[in-house]
Design a protein around this motif. Sequence first.
Motif, PDB file in Angstrom:
ATOM      1  N   CYS A 207       3.318   1.632 -35.826  1.00  0.00           N
ATOM      2  CA  CYS A 207       3.597   2.740 -34.904  1.00  0.00           C
ATOM      3  C   CYS A 207       2.928   2.487 -33.556  1.00  0.00           C
ATOM      4  CB  CYS A 207       3.100   4.056 -35.496  1.00  0.00           C
ATOM      5  SG  CYS A 207       4.091   4.694 -36.869  1.00  0.00           S
ATOM      6  N   ARG A 208       1.702   2.013 -33.597  1.00  0.00           N
ATOM      7  CA  ARG A 208       1.003   1.715 -32.337  1.00  0.00           C
ATOM      8  C   ARG A 208       1.707   0.598 -31.576  1.00  0.00           C
ATOM      9  NH1 ARG A 208      -3.579   2.568 -35.876  1.00  0.00           N
ATOM     10  NH2 ARG A 208      -4.765   4.414 -35.221  1.00  0.00           N
ATOM     11  N   LYS A 209       2.131  -0.418 -32.299  1.00  0.00           N
ATOM     12  CA  LYS A 209       2.832  -1.521 -31.636  1.00  0.00           C
ATOM     13  C   LYS A 209       4.157  -1.059 -31.034  1.00  0.00           C
ATOM     14  CE  LYS A 209       0.888  -5.296 -34.406  1.00  0.00           C
ATOM     15  NZ  LYS A 209       1.188  -6.367 -35.397  1.00  0.00           N
ATOM     16  N   ALA A 210       4.789  -0.053 -31.655  1.00  0.00           N
ATOM     17  CA  ALA A 210       6.070   0.446 -31.154  1.00  0.00           C
ATOM     18  C   ALA A 210       5.912   1.353 -29.940  1.00  0.00           C
ATOM     19  CB  ALA A 210       6.803   1.198 -32.262  1.00  0.00           C
ATOM     20  N   GLY A 211       4.675   1.835 -29.693  1.00  0.00           N
ATOM     21  CA  GLY A 211       4.482   2.655 -28.499  1.00  0.00           C
ATOM     22  C   GLY A 211       3.591   3.864 -28.659  1.00  0.00           C
ATOM     23  N   ALA A 212       3.111   4.149 -29.880  1.00  0.00           N
ATOM     24  CA  ALA A 212       2.279   5.330 -30.082  1.00  0.00           C
ATOM     25  C   ALA A 212       0.928   5.163 -29.401  1.00  0.00           C
ATOM     26  CB  ALA A 212       2.086   5.591 -31.569  1.00  0.00           C
ATOM     27  N   ASP A 213       0.536   6.161 -28.632  1.00  0.00           N
ATOM     28  CA  ASP A 213      -0.793   6.170 -28.019  1.00  0.00           C
ATOM     29  C   ASP A 213      -1.847   6.656 -29.003  1.00  0.00           C
ATOM     30  OD1 ASP A 213      -0.106   5.492 -25.148  1.00  0.00           O
ATOM     31  OD2 ASP A 213       1.177   7.238 -25.449  1.00  0.00           O
ATOM     32  N   GLU A 214      -1.470   7.598 -29.869  1.00  0.00           N
ATOM     33  CA  GLU A 214      -2.339   8.087 -30.936  1.00  0.00           C
ATOM     34  C   GLU A 214      -1.521   8.256 -32.197  1.00  0.00           C
ATOM     35  OE1 GLU A 214      -4.199   9.532 -27.113  1.00  0.00           O
ATOM     36  OE2 GLU A 214      -2.304  10.152 -28.043  1.00  0.00           O
ATOM     37  N   VAL A 215      -2.218   8.290 -33.330  1.00  0.00           N
ATOM     38  CA  VAL A 215      -1.556   8.539 -34.609  1.00  0.00           C
ATOM     39  C   VAL A 215      -2.258   9.692 -35.310  1.00  0.00           C
ATOM     40  CG1 VAL A 215      -0.757   6.164 -34.885  1.00  0.00           C
ATOM     41  CG2 VAL A 215      -2.961   6.848 -35.845  1.00  0.00           C
ATOM     42  N   VAL A 216      -1.491  10.473 -36.065  1.00  0.00           N
ATOM     43  CA  VAL A 216      -2.025  11.591 -36.846  1.00  0.00           C
ATOM     44  C   VAL A 216      -1.628  11.383 -38.295  1.00  0.00           C
ATOM     45  CG1 VAL A 216      -1.854  14.072 -37.300  1.00  0.00           C
ATOM     46  CG2 VAL A 216      -2.012  13.238 -34.938  1.00  0.00           C
ATOM     47  N   ASP A 217      -2.619  11.342 -39.180  1.00  0.00           N
ATOM     48  CA  ASP A 217      -2.368  11.219 -40.612  1.00  0.00           C
ATOM     49  C   ASP A 217      -2.050  12.614 -41.154  1.00  0.00           C
ATOM     50  OD1 ASP A 217      -2.358  10.809 -43.338  1.00  0.00           O
ATOM     51  OD2 ASP A 217      -4.142   9.539 -43.341  1.00  0.00           O
ATOM     52  N   ALA A 218      -0.788  12.812 -41.530  1.00  0.00           N
ATOM     53  CA  ALA A 218      -0.344  14.133 -41.981  1.00  0.00           C
ATOM     54  C   ALA A 218      -0.667  14.399 -43.440  1.00  0.00           C
ATOM     55  CB  ALA A 218       1.165  14.271 -41.753  1.00  0.00           C
ATOM     56  N   SER A 219      -1.196  13.428 -44.144  1.00  0.00           N
ATOM     57  CA  SER A 219      -1.417  13.604 -45.579  1.00  0.00           C
ATOM     58  C   SER A 219      -2.483  14.645 -45.881  1.00  0.00           C
ATOM     59  CB  SER A 219      -1.790  12.267 -46.229  1.00  0.00           C
ATOM     60  OG  SER A 219      -2.991  11.755 -45.671  1.00  0.00           O
ATOM     61  N   GLY A 220      -3.363  14.908 -44.919  1.00  0.00           N
ATOM     62  CA  GLY A 220      -4.415  15.894 -45.137  1.00  0.00           C
ATOM     63  C   GLY A 220      -4.015  17.316 -44.827  1.00  0.00           C
ATOM     64  N   GLY A 221      -2.804  17.519 -44.287  1.00  0.00           N
ATOM     65  CA  GLY A 221      -2.319  18.861 -44.034  1.00  0.00           C
ATOM     66  C   GLY A 221      -2.884  19.527 -42.794  1.00  0.00           C
ATOM     67  N   LYS A 222      -3.548  18.784 -41.917  1.00  0.00           N
ATOM     68  CA  LYS A 222      -4.157  19.362 -40.713  1.00  0.00           C
ATOM     69  C   LYS A 222      -3.450  18.875 -39.447  1.00  0.00           C
ATOM     70  CE  LYS A 222      -7.526  21.453 -42.950  1.00  0.00           C
ATOM     71  NZ  LYS A 222      -7.662  22.927 -42.966  1.00  0.00           N
ATOM     72  N   VAL A 223      -2.133  18.837 -39.494  1.00  0.00           N
ATOM     73  CA  VAL A 223      -1.372  18.276 -38.388  1.00  0.00           C
ATOM     74  C   VAL A 223      -1.484  19.131 -37.128  1.00  0.00           C
ATOM     75  CG1 VAL A 223       0.940  17.659 -37.589  1.00  0.00           C
ATOM     76  CG2 VAL A 223       0.238  17.115 -39.919  1.00  0.00           C
ATOM     77  N   VAL A 224      -1.327  20.435 -37.259  1.00  0.00           N
ATOM     78  CA  VAL A 224      -1.375  21.310 -36.087  1.00  0.00           C
ATOM     79  C   VAL A 224      -2.726  21.197 -35.397  1.00  0.00           C
ATOM     80  CG1 VAL A 224      -1.213  23.687 -35.272  1.00  0.00           C
ATOM     81  CG2 VAL A 224       0.281  22.903 -37.111  1.00  0.00           C
ATOM     82  N   GLU A 225      -3.788  21.242 -36.182  1.00  0.00           N
ATOM     83  CA  GLU A 225      -5.129  21.144 -35.605  1.00  0.00           C
ATOM     84  C   GLU A 225      -5.316  19.814 -34.875  1.00  0.00           C
ATOM     85  OE1 GLU A 225      -5.337  23.834 -39.233  1.00  0.00           O
ATOM     86  OE2 GLU A 225      -4.310  21.986 -38.638  1.00  0.00           O
ATOM     87  N   ALA A 226      -4.805  18.727 -35.473  1.00  0.00           N
ATOM     88  CA  ALA A 226      -4.960  17.411 -34.850  1.00  0.00           C
ATOM     89  C   ALA A 226      -4.193  17.333 -33.536  1.00  0.00           C
ATOM     90  CB  ALA A 226      -4.483  16.319 -35.812  1.00  0.00           C
ATOM     91  N   LEU A 227      -2.967  17.868 -33.508  1.00  0.00           N
ATOM     92  CA  LEU A 227      -2.167  17.817 -32.283  1.00  0.00           C
ATOM     93  C   LEU A 227      -2.765  18.698 -31.191  1.00  0.00           C
ATOM     94  CD1 LEU A 227       1.447  17.804 -33.782  1.00  0.00           C
ATOM     95  CD2 LEU A 227       0.229  15.892 -32.731  1.00  0.00           C
ATOM     96  N   LEU A 228      -3.285  19.858 -31.561  1.00  0.00           N
ATOM     97  CA  LEU A 228      -3.937  20.705 -30.564  1.00  0.00           C
ATOM     98  C   LEU A 228      -5.201  20.041 -30.029  1.00  0.00           C
ATOM     99  CD1 LEU A 228      -3.495  24.248 -32.170  1.00  0.00           C
ATOM    100  CD2 LEU A 228      -2.285  23.297 -30.188  1.00  0.00           C
ATOM    101  N   ASP A 229      -5.929  19.372 -30.915  1.00  0.00           N
ATOM    102  CA  ASP A 229      -7.137  18.668 -30.475  1.00  0.00           C
ATOM    103  C   ASP A 229      -6.794  17.542 -29.507  1.00  0.00           C
ATOM    104  OD1 ASP A 229     -10.067  18.074 -30.745  1.00  0.00           O
ATOM    105  OD2 ASP A 229      -9.268  16.190 -31.547  1.00  0.00           O
ATOM    106  N   LEU A 230      -5.730  16.805 -29.802  1.00  0.00           N
ATOM    107  CA  LEU A 230      -5.343  15.681 -28.945  1.00  0.00           C
ATOM    108  C   LEU A 230      -4.795  16.132 -27.594  1.00  0.00           C
ATOM    109  CD1 LEU A 230      -3.654  13.328 -31.575  1.00  0.00           C
ATOM    110  CD2 LEU A 230      -5.738  12.854 -30.283  1.00  0.00           C
ATOM    111  N   THR A 231      -4.385  17.381 -27.497  1.00  0.00           N
ATOM    112  CA  THR A 231      -3.831  17.901 -26.238  1.00  0.00           C
ATOM    113  C   THR A 231      -4.757  18.911 -25.575  1.00  0.00           C
ATOM    114  OG1 THR A 231      -2.594  19.588 -27.474  1.00  0.00           O
ATOM    115  CG2 THR A 231      -1.435  17.536 -26.946  1.00  0.00           C
ATOM    116  N   GLY A 232      -6.013  18.926 -25.983  1.00  0.00           N
ATOM    117  CA  GLY A 232      -6.964  19.845 -25.368  1.00  0.00           C
ATOM    118  C   GLY A 232      -6.604  21.306 -25.587  1.00  0.00           C
ATOM    119  N   GLY A 233      -5.931  21.606 -26.704  1.00  0.00           N
ATOM    120  CA  GLY A 233      -5.561  22.969 -27.031  1.00  0.00           C
ATOM    121  C   GLY A 233      -4.258  23.437 -26.417  1.00  0.00           C
TER     122      GLY A 233
END
Length: 343
Positions: A207-233
């Motif tokens: 994914c990083r090689k294809a263009g992703a600047d960051e990755v979020v592991d969704a297996s833990g169920g904390k996707v929303v929190e991770a995306l808000l954290d990466l975007t400063g809320g």
Amino acid sequence: MKALVLRAPNTPFELTQVPDPVAGPGEAVARVLACGSGLTIQHLKAGRNTAAFPRIIGHEITGEIVAVGAGVTGLRLGDGVTAYYYLNCGHCRWCRSNFEPLCENSGGNVGRNCDGGYAEYIKLPAHIFIRLPDGLDYKAHPAEIGVITDALATPYKVLRRARVRPGETVAVFGAGGGVGIHQLMLAKWARARVIAVDVAANKFEACRKAGADEVVDASGGKVVEALLDLTGGRGVDVAIDYVSTTSTLEAAARALGIHGRLVTLGGAGQDFRVSALDMLRKEQDLLGSRYVTRSEILETLDLVVRGEVWPLVSEIHPMEEAEAVHARLERGEVTGRAALRIG
């Protein structure tokens, strides 16, 4: 001709000889050089999508026209071609308005409602074939050229559907999948900040090689929190969901910021709940995107001709190995696209 025939869903391919197709009025026949192997056709093989059997599946083809029927004027013998996936009529109001996926008289799909590209020859209504542009060396790269109609054209269409602008943040759910990883590529091409969301940590490097600047592991169920954290809320500008389960769609919606756009592309196609108040206060859009138009395929092919993007085909196999390829697709082990070498 040699063909891979499915006699019933969830059964092995039968590599056998079947009669060569003959072009009737308004039809054409192409010799198939390669055909992409993606989850769309694996869903047919596994019985998750319906089809009339026996069937030859496959639609992401590169081929050359070898015969044309009476009344065909847009194709010549020797033309390099690919195929449009939907068997659209070409003359209803939606087809004439360049919205072919919404065709009022759709005959279904190539490789589902008629025999497809897992064979040495394929017969289709002539207008379903798309001539490949000059400057595209399809003979040297038949597998890569064949998958463009889906793997690259679909995410190209999504960029337009979601109105992605340079500098915006785009989160791709199911980013490690065959189309999702190309969405990362196209979002980076569009100069967006790209976040890959997936449960398969072993695909994060790809994914990083294809263009992703960051990755979020969704297996833990904390996707929303991770995306808000990466975007400063603030939340993401665009969320693109190639999984489309209730949980991924609801997470994508909650992660949207002001003027955020959520695009669903089928996947599981499940129902979900969204906050009408958030939609109102933040002026958000919920969008569906259904395959691509012919013009979007041509525009994507032009991007490839200009060297701006290139599809990721990680493995190419002979027809005899189709069963093993589809087993890997079922297990989610293919990165990008796989393809079969036919001719």
